[in-house]
Design a protein around this motif. Sequence first.
Motif, PDB file in Angstrom:
ATOM      1  N   LYS A  16      50.050  17.590  52.601  1.00 44.28           N
ATOM      2  CA  LYS A  16      48.961  16.849  52.645  1.00 44.28           C
ATOM      3  C   LYS A  16      48.336  16.056  52.348  1.00 44.28           C
ATOM      4  CE  LYS A  16      46.213  21.670  51.957  1.00 44.28           C
ATOM      5  NZ  LYS A  16      48.236  21.578  51.402  1.00 44.28           N
ATOM      6  N   SER A  17      48.304  15.765  50.745  1.00 45.37           N
ATOM      7  CA  SER A  17      48.129  14.912  49.792  1.00 45.37           C
ATOM      8  C   SER A  17      48.690  14.036  50.505  1.00 45.37           C
ATOM      9  CB  SER A  17      48.186  15.168  48.334  1.00 45.37           C
ATOM     10  OG  SER A  17      47.393  16.451  48.452  1.00 45.37           O
ATOM     11  N   ARG A  50      34.357  23.050  42.574  1.00 38.78           N
ATOM     12  CA  ARG A  50      36.219  22.849  42.531  1.00 38.78           C
ATOM     13  C   ARG A  50      36.447  23.805  41.552  1.00 38.78           C
ATOM     14  NH1 ARG A  50      40.379  19.773  45.430  1.00 38.78           N
ATOM     15  NH2 ARG A  50      41.869  20.638  43.751  1.00 38.78           N
ATOM     16  N   ARG A  93      42.754  19.734  53.788  1.00 38.67           N
ATOM     17  CA  ARG A  93      41.838  21.268  53.225  1.00 38.67           C
ATOM     18  C   ARG A  93      40.073  21.161  54.262  1.00 38.67           C
ATOM     19  NH1 ARG A  93      44.912  24.963  51.513  1.00 38.67           N
ATOM     20  NH2 ARG A  93      46.520  24.543  50.411  1.00 38.67           N
ATOM     21  N   THR A  98      39.976  28.412  54.397  1.00 41.80           N
ATOM     22  CA  THR A  98      38.920  29.274  53.850  1.00 41.80           C
ATOM     23  C   THR A  98      39.305  30.367  54.958  1.00 41.80           C
ATOM     24  OG1 THR A  98      37.247  27.783  54.346  1.00 41.80           O
ATOM     25  CG2 THR A  98      36.185  30.306  53.636  1.00 41.80           C
TER      26      THR A  98
HETATM   27  N1  Z5A Z   1      41.094  26.444  49.108  1.00 45.42           N
HETATM   28  C1  Z5A Z   1      40.399  27.927  49.319  1.00 45.42           C
HETATM   29  O1  Z5A Z   1      41.480  29.119  48.685  1.00 45.42           O
HETATM   30  N2  Z5A Z   1      39.795  27.802  50.471  1.00 45.42           N
HETATM   31  C2  Z5A Z   1      39.455  26.893  50.602  1.00 45.42           C
HETATM   32  O2  Z5A Z   1      38.534  26.969  51.958  1.00 45.42           O
HETATM   33  C3  Z5A Z   1      40.242  25.643  50.679  1.00 45.42           C
HETATM   34  C4  Z5A Z   1      40.904  25.674  49.503  1.00 45.42           C
HETATM   35  C5  Z5A Z   1      39.014  24.424  50.871  1.00 45.42           C
HETATM   36  C6  Z5A Z   1      43.011  23.091  46.529  1.00 45.42           C
HETATM   37  O3  Z5A Z   1      44.015  22.764  46.404  1.00 45.42           O
HETATM   38  C7  Z5A Z   1      43.110  24.921  45.998  1.00 45.42           C
HETATM   39  O4  Z5A Z   1      41.572  25.647  46.741  1.00 45.42           O
HETATM   40  C8  Z5A Z   1      44.622  25.771  47.063  1.00 45.42           C
HETATM   41  C9  Z5A Z   1      43.574  26.033  48.537  1.00 45.42           C
HETATM   42  C10 Z5A Z   1      42.012  26.990  48.514  1.00 45.42           C
HETATM   43  N3  Z5A Z   1      44.469  26.705  46.794  1.00 45.42           N
HETATM   44  N4  Z5A Z   1      45.467  27.454  45.605  1.00 45.42           N
HETATM   45  N5  Z5A Z   1      46.138  28.038  44.588  1.00 45.42           N
HETATM   46  P1  Z5A Z   1      44.704  21.390  46.635  1.00 45.42           P
HETATM   47  O5  Z5A Z   1      44.327  21.073  48.229  1.00 45.42           O
HETATM   48  O6  Z5A Z   1      43.039  20.329  45.685  1.00 45.42           O
HETATM   49  O7  Z5A Z   1      46.406  21.325  46.191  1.00 45.42           O
HETATM   50  P2  Z5A Z   1      47.515  22.562  47.571  1.00 45.42           P
HETATM   51  O8  Z5A Z   1      47.499  22.216  48.444  1.00 45.42           O
HETATM   52  O9  Z5A Z   1      47.376  23.875  46.635  1.00 45.42           O
HETATM   53  O10 Z5A Z   1      48.555  21.638  46.489  1.00 45.42           O
HETATM   54  P3  Z5A Z   1      49.214  20.309  46.707  1.00 45.42           P
HETATM   55  O11 Z5A Z   1      50.543  20.220  45.670  1.00 45.42           O
HETATM   56  O12 Z5A Z   1      48.461  19.154  46.707  1.00 45.42           O
HETATM   57  O13 Z5A Z   1      49.483  20.403  48.211  1.00 45.42           O
HETATM   58  P4  Z5A Z   1      49.877  19.090  49.569  1.00 45.42           P
HETATM   59  O14 Z5A Z   1      48.732  18.011  49.077  1.00 45.42           O
HETATM   60  O15 Z5A Z   1      50.204  19.640  50.915  1.00 45.42           O
HETATM   61  O16 Z5A Z   1      51.260  19.119  49.034  1.00 45.42           O
HETATM   62  P5  Z5A Z   1      51.946  16.910  48.517  1.00 45.42           P
HETATM   63  O17 Z5A Z   1      51.130  16.948  47.207  1.00 45.42           O
HETATM   64  O18 Z5A Z   1      51.286  16.107  49.345  1.00 45.42           O
HETATM   65  O19 Z5A Z   1      53.300  17.545  48.202  1.00 45.42           O
HETATM   66  C11 Z5A Z   1      53.519  17.921  46.779  1.00 45.42           C
HETATM   67  C12 Z5A Z   1      55.241  17.926  46.881  1.00 45.42           C
HETATM   68  O20 Z5A Z   1      56.315  17.502  48.041  1.00 45.42           O
HETATM   69  C13 Z5A Z   1      54.609  16.150  46.384  1.00 45.42           C
HETATM   70  O21 Z5A Z   1      55.367  15.985  45.335  1.00 45.42           O
HETATM   71  C14 Z5A Z   1      55.155  15.533  47.277  1.00 45.42           C
HETATM   72  O22 Z5A Z   1      56.323  14.166  47.279  1.00 45.42           O
HETATM   73  C15 Z5A Z   1      56.316  16.367  47.572  1.00 45.42           C
HETATM   74  N6  Z5A Z   1      56.873  16.678  49.277  1.00 45.42           N
HETATM   75  C16 Z5A Z   1      56.165  15.960  50.473  1.00 45.42           C
HETATM   76  N7  Z5A Z   1      56.017  16.483  51.957  1.00 45.42           N
HETATM   77  C17 Z5A Z   1      58.275  16.506  51.256  1.00 45.42           C
HETATM   78  C18 Z5A Z   1      58.250  16.554  52.542  1.00 45.42           C
HETATM   79  N8  Z5A Z   1      58.206  16.532  53.695  1.00 45.42           N
HETATM   80  N9  Z5A Z   1      59.457  16.607  52.024  1.00 45.42           N
HETATM   81  C19 Z5A Z   1      59.763  16.431  50.812  1.00 45.42           C
HETATM   82  N10 Z5A Z   1      58.897  16.167  49.331  1.00 45.42           N
HETATM   83  C20 Z5A Z   1      57.662  16.614  49.836  1.00 45.42           C
END
Ligand code: Z5A
Length: 209
Positions: A16-17, A50, A93, A98
């Motif tokens: 997502k990020s 947060r 998100r 939620t």
């Molecule tokens: N939460 C909740 O419980 N209730 C609510 O109402 C809300 C939220 C709004 C917030 O965390 C936490 O709050 C979350 C839900 C809860 N739970 N926990 N725990 P957050 O949103 O700040 O972070 P996250 O979503 O939990 O994690 P994240 O790591 O930031 O996920 P992401 O943004 O989806 O991933 P990313 O950072 O873009 O990518 C992660 C890694 O994967 C990075 O090294 C990328 O380079 C790699 N990546 C990304 N895409 C790919 C693909 N396609 N192939 C290979 N590698 C990839």
Amino acid sequence: MKGLFITLEGPEGAGKSLQTGRLAERLRASGREVVLTREPGGTPAAEVLRSIALETPLHPRAELLVFLAARAEHVERLIRPALSRGAIVLCDRFIDSTVAYQGYGLGLDPEQIRSLNAYATDGLLPDLTLVLDIPPLLGFSRRGETRGDNIERREDSFHERLREGFLAEARREPERIRVVDGTAEVEAVAERIWDHIAPWVSRSKPETS
Ligand code: Z5A
């Protein structure tokens, strides 16, 4: 409102990020004002909430209410004003997290959460929501780190349930919520996201100077 409100959802590590950042660059290059934000957070007070939600073990109902309080603040102080200016708001998100985490994950009533979401947002809904679908264990392994916060440390079955929750919400609201395969390679995911968003961008009103 003149702007366009797009949210990205999915399990941890779904991309997502990464994808909201790329999308913001692409949209800015076309001359649009883009507000890139996240939940929980996005304003100073919501960032404080947060930390409480992610770092303090809370009763499930208390946890729910902290996420909702952060959302009310975020919507009124950042999202709604940006949409009124004609900006494109990209939010990492929003309401569906939620329902997925506190509803499907923790076992609170999803219908009650939908009503409380509507109260917290004063009825604001995203124009389009993209769920990046990925098996939660793949998401954790991508990040190559131990599970850090309070919510990440929950058992694997919690994370499986919330994934199912996102998919169930997409079946419930197929017009607003689209599922994108988050396991594909980064470029392919970005193009799939663009395919969904492009028609909305061309329909939404460009900002006026
Ligand atoms: N939460 C909740 O419980 N209730 C609510 O109402 C809300 C939220 C709004 C917030 O965390 C936490 O709050 C979350 C839900 C809860 N739970 N926990 N725990 P957050 O949103 O700040 O972070 P996250 O979503 O939990 O994690 P994240 O790591 O930031 O996920 P992401 O943004 O989806 O991933 P990313 O950072 O873009 O990518 C992660 C890694 O994967 C990075 O090294 C990328 O380079 C790699 N990546 C990304 N895409 C790919 C693909 N396609 N192939 C290979 N590698 C990839």
